[in-house]
Design a protein around this motif. Structure first.
Motif, short mmCIF file in Angstrom:
data_model
loop_
_atom_site.label_atom_id
_atom_site.label_comp_id
_atom_site.label_asym_id
_atom_site.label_seq_id
_atom_site.Cartn_x
_atom_site.Cartn_y
_atom_site.Cartn_z
N VAL A 71 0.83 -1.21 0.00
CA VAL A 71 0.00 0.00 0.00
C VAL A 71 0.86 1.26 0.00
CG1 VAL A 71 -0.25 0.17 2.52
CG2 VAL A 71 -2.02 1.09 1.03
N ASN A 72 2.00 1.24 0.68
CA ASN A 72 2.88 2.41 0.73
C ASN A 72 3.43 2.73 -0.66
OD1 ASN A 72 4.59 4.38 2.39
ND2 ASN A 72 6.14 3.27 1.25
N ASP A 73 3.89 1.69 -1.37
CA ASP A 73 4.47 1.92 -2.70
C ASP A 73 3.39 2.27 -3.72
OD1 ASP A 73 6.86 1.41 -1.55
OD2 ASP A 73 7.27 -0.48 -2.60
N ALA A 74 2.16 1.76 -3.51
CA ALA A 74 1.07 2.12 -4.42
C ALA A 74 0.69 3.59 -4.25
CB ALA A 74 -0.14 1.23 -4.15
N ILE A 75 0.71 4.06 -3.02
CA ILE A 75 0.40 5.47 -2.75
C ILE A 75 1.48 6.38 -3.34
CG2 ILE A 75 0.20 7.20 -0.91
CD1 ILE A 75 -1.01 5.00 0.85
N ASP A 76 2.72 5.97 -3.21
CA ASP A 76 3.85 6.81 -3.62
C ASP A 76 4.31 6.54 -5.05
OD1 ASP A 76 3.79 7.84 -1.11
OD2 ASP A 76 5.56 6.80 -0.37
N VAL A 77 3.52 5.85 -5.84
CA VAL A 77 3.98 5.38 -7.16
C VAL A 77 4.43 6.52 -8.07
CG1 VAL A 77 1.63 5.36 -8.11
CG2 VAL A 77 3.42 3.91 -9.12
N GLU A 78 3.70 7.62 -8.09
CA GLU A 78 4.07 8.73 -8.98
C GLU A 78 5.37 9.40 -8.53
OE1 GLU A 78 2.82 9.33 -11.82
OE2 GLU A 78 1.29 7.78 -11.59
N ALA A 79 5.51 9.59 -7.22
CA ALA A 79 6.75 10.18 -6.71
C ALA A 79 7.93 9.25 -6.93
CB ALA A 79 6.60 10.49 -5.22
N ASP A 80 7.71 7.95 -6.74
CA ASP A 80 8.79 6.98 -6.94
C ASP A 80 9.27 6.97 -8.39
OD1 ASP A 80 8.68 6.30 -4.31
OD2 ASP A 80 7.65 4.37 -4.60
N ARG A 81 8.38 7.18 -9.33
CA ARG A 81 8.75 7.17 -10.74
C ARG A 81 9.64 8.35 -11.13
NH1 ARG A 81 2.79 5.22 -12.98
NH2 ARG A 81 3.16 2.96 -12.63
N GLN A 82 9.65 9.38 -10.30
CA GLN A 82 10.51 10.53 -10.54
C GLN A 82 11.85 10.41 -9.83
OE1 GLN A 82 9.31 12.70 -12.78
NE2 GLN A 82 7.48 11.38 -12.79
N HIS A 83 12.01 9.34 -9.05
CA HIS A 83 13.21 9.14 -8.25
C HIS A 83 14.19 8.26 -9.01
CE1 HIS A 83 15.73 7.93 -4.80
NE2 HIS A 83 15.27 9.02 -4.20
N PRO A 84 15.50 8.54 -8.97
CA PRO A 84 16.47 7.79 -9.77
C PRO A 84 16.57 6.30 -9.46
CG PRO A 84 17.56 9.24 -8.18
CD PRO A 84 16.13 9.63 -8.20
N THR A 85 16.34 5.90 -8.23
CA THR A 85 16.42 4.47 -7.89
C THR A 85 15.07 3.87 -7.50
OG1 THR A 85 17.02 5.03 -5.60
CG2 THR A 85 18.82 4.64 -7.15
N LYS A 86 14.21 4.66 -6.86
CA LYS A 86 12.91 4.12 -6.46
C LYS A 86 12.02 3.80 -7.66
CE LYS A 86 12.63 6.38 -1.95
NZ LYS A 86 11.84 7.29 -1.09
N ARG A 87 12.36 4.35 -8.81
CA ARG A 87 11.58 4.03 -10.00
C ARG A 87 11.71 2.57 -10.40
NH1 ARG A 87 15.13 6.59 -15.02
NH2 ARG A 87 17.18 5.81 -14.35
N ASN A 88 12.70 1.89 -9.81
CA ASN A 88 12.89 0.46 -10.10
C ASN A 88 12.09 -0.44 -9.16
OD1 ASN A 88 14.86 0.98 -12.16
ND2 ASN A 88 16.34 1.41 -10.53
N ARG A 89 11.38 0.14 -8.21
CA ARG A 89 10.52 -0.67 -7.36
C ARG A 89 9.45 -1.32 -8.23
NH1 ARG A 89 9.53 3.14 -1.97
NH2 ARG A 89 11.61 2.82 -1.05
N PRO A 90 9.00 -2.52 -7.88
CA PRO A 90 8.08 -3.27 -8.75
C PRO A 90 6.84 -2.51 -9.19
CG PRO A 90 8.90 -4.68 -7.00
CD PRO A 90 9.40 -3.30 -6.68
N ILE A 91 6.20 -1.76 -8.28
CA ILE A 91 4.98 -1.04 -8.66
C ILE A 91 5.31 0.16 -9.53
CG2 ILE A 91 2.99 0.22 -7.78
CD1 ILE A 91 3.11 -1.50 -5.28
N ALA A 92 6.34 0.92 -9.15
CA ALA A 92 6.73 2.10 -9.94
C ALA A 92 7.24 1.69 -11.32
CB ALA A 92 7.81 2.89 -9.20
#
Length: 366
Positions: A136-157
């Motif tokens: 749920v945390n990564d689903a909420i933060d998906v858009e912000a994670d996609r703008q991040h250099p490493t978090k964009r590699n998280r499965p949901i992002a």
């Protein structure tokens, strides 16, 4: 006269160069000081500090476009979904849930098969709940994670797990955790319901609230310990729970201190809640937490001598105090990350932990 004119020109150029260098240094110093105050970037959902990424083409560099392309290549495929689901569960984080064994161990009942089974069930339901919170945390933060250099590699992002599926898995994990808890013990169900409610509040914004975020993270460790006792209906002295509570606060404040110190030294991005923290404040928090942890542990050790008729509890104070002081060294260096990572990287801490566990085993089981 020409020589004097040339000397004057050289002097002026040298002075200009010095001024330029001082201005550059001043700019860098101001940037570091600004970042230490938390005024440099703090994207929503930032949960770790990471220096500014450098663009590379190395597929092994998680911040590179090549690595990101390699990850997203599996998006939309069954294999990619399966891989993403396993990765999003974050099984490495389950090691924290071993804390559910603490109460059965301290109660002298860990060798009872029925008690051990209840503790194992508590471990399972906590692992399910923790993994559900990650979804749920990564689903909420998906858009912000996609703008991040490493978090964009998280499965949901990265698109390996569609957001709707992430929420479905989250509901299944959290619901399954509560169902199994209810079938085991109503006390365990109450603990898990509280843990899930607190963690959901953390995901939906409380993680950006100063002090509150420290307390919520620390409470996660305390609830793990309580769950181990609740599952087996064990009662233990209040000193033990105070040890866990303030010991957790000690480690969490130390982790935040390391993050703030890293931000000041490297210009790394920091989470919003860290804007309100200064290194001196966090040192104040972990110093108080360490003192209370040592005090409550000593009181618990005296209880052990009284009720178990064993001196090993008192002897265990020595490795406990040394371990806290050793951990404080790691904190002061600014290298204290996740507690389990700090312990696994510090062999002296591991040895102290074994000695401490050995003393307590002798106190409770001999």
């Amino acid at each position: 006269m020409p020589d004097n004119k040339q000397a004057s020109t050289d002097t002026a150029e040298a002075a200009e160069a010095v001024d330029t260098a001082e201005a550059s240094n001043g700019s860098k110093k101001a940037e570091v000081e600004s970042d230490a105050e938390g005024t440099i970037g703090a994207e929503f959902g930032d949960e770790v500090l990471e220096p500014e990424a450098k663009k590379t083409d190395d597929e092994k560099d998680k911040s590179s476009d090549a690595y990101h392309a390699k990850v997203t290549a599996k998006a939309g495929t069954p294999a990619g979904l399966a891989t993403g689901l396993i990765k999003e569960l974050r099984p490495k984080q389950w090691v924290k849930n071993v804390l559910v064994l603490a109460v059965p161990f301290a109660a002298g009942e860990i060798l009872d098969p029925a008690i051990l089974l209840d503790a194992v069930i508590a471990f399972v339901v906590f692992s399910m709940a923790a993994s559900g919170i990650y979804f749920v945390n990564d689903a909420i933060d998906v858009e912000a994670d996609r703008q991040h250099p490493t978090k964009r590699n998280r499965p949901i992002a990265a698109g390996l797990i569609p957001v709707p599926i992430a929420y479905v898995v989250c509901v299944l994990l959290l619901g399954g955790s509560l169902l199994i808890s209810g079938l085991t013990s109503m006390q365990l169900l109450a603990v898990m319901a509280l843990y899930i409610a607190v963690q959901l509040g953390y995901c939906f914004g409380l993680k950006h609230q100063p002090v509150i975020d420290l307390c919520i993270v620390a409470s996660g460790f305390l609830l793990r310990a309580i769950a181990g006792g609740a599952a087996a209906n064990l009662v233990i002295t209040q000193w033990f729970y105070l040890i866990v509570a303030f010991g957790s606060l000690f480690m969490v404040a130390g982790k935040r201190y390391a993050e703030v110190k890293l931000a000041a030294e490297t210009g790394a991005k920091i989470r919003k809640s860290l804007k309100a923290y200064s290194p001196s404040y966090l040192r104040f928090v972990w110093a108080i937490a360490a003192a209370i942890t040592i005090m409550t542990y000593s009181l618990w050790a005296y209880d052990i001598r009284e009720f178990e008729m064993s001196r090993w509890g008192l002897i265990s104070i020595v490795p406990m105090v040394i371990a806290i002081l050793r951990y404080a060294v790691d904190i002061d260096k600014g290298v204290a990350g996740e507690p389990e990572e700090v312990v696994l990287k510090d062999k002296v801490l591991m040895v102290l932990g074994v000695i401490l566990a050995g003393c307590l085993f002798l106190a409770f089981y001999l």
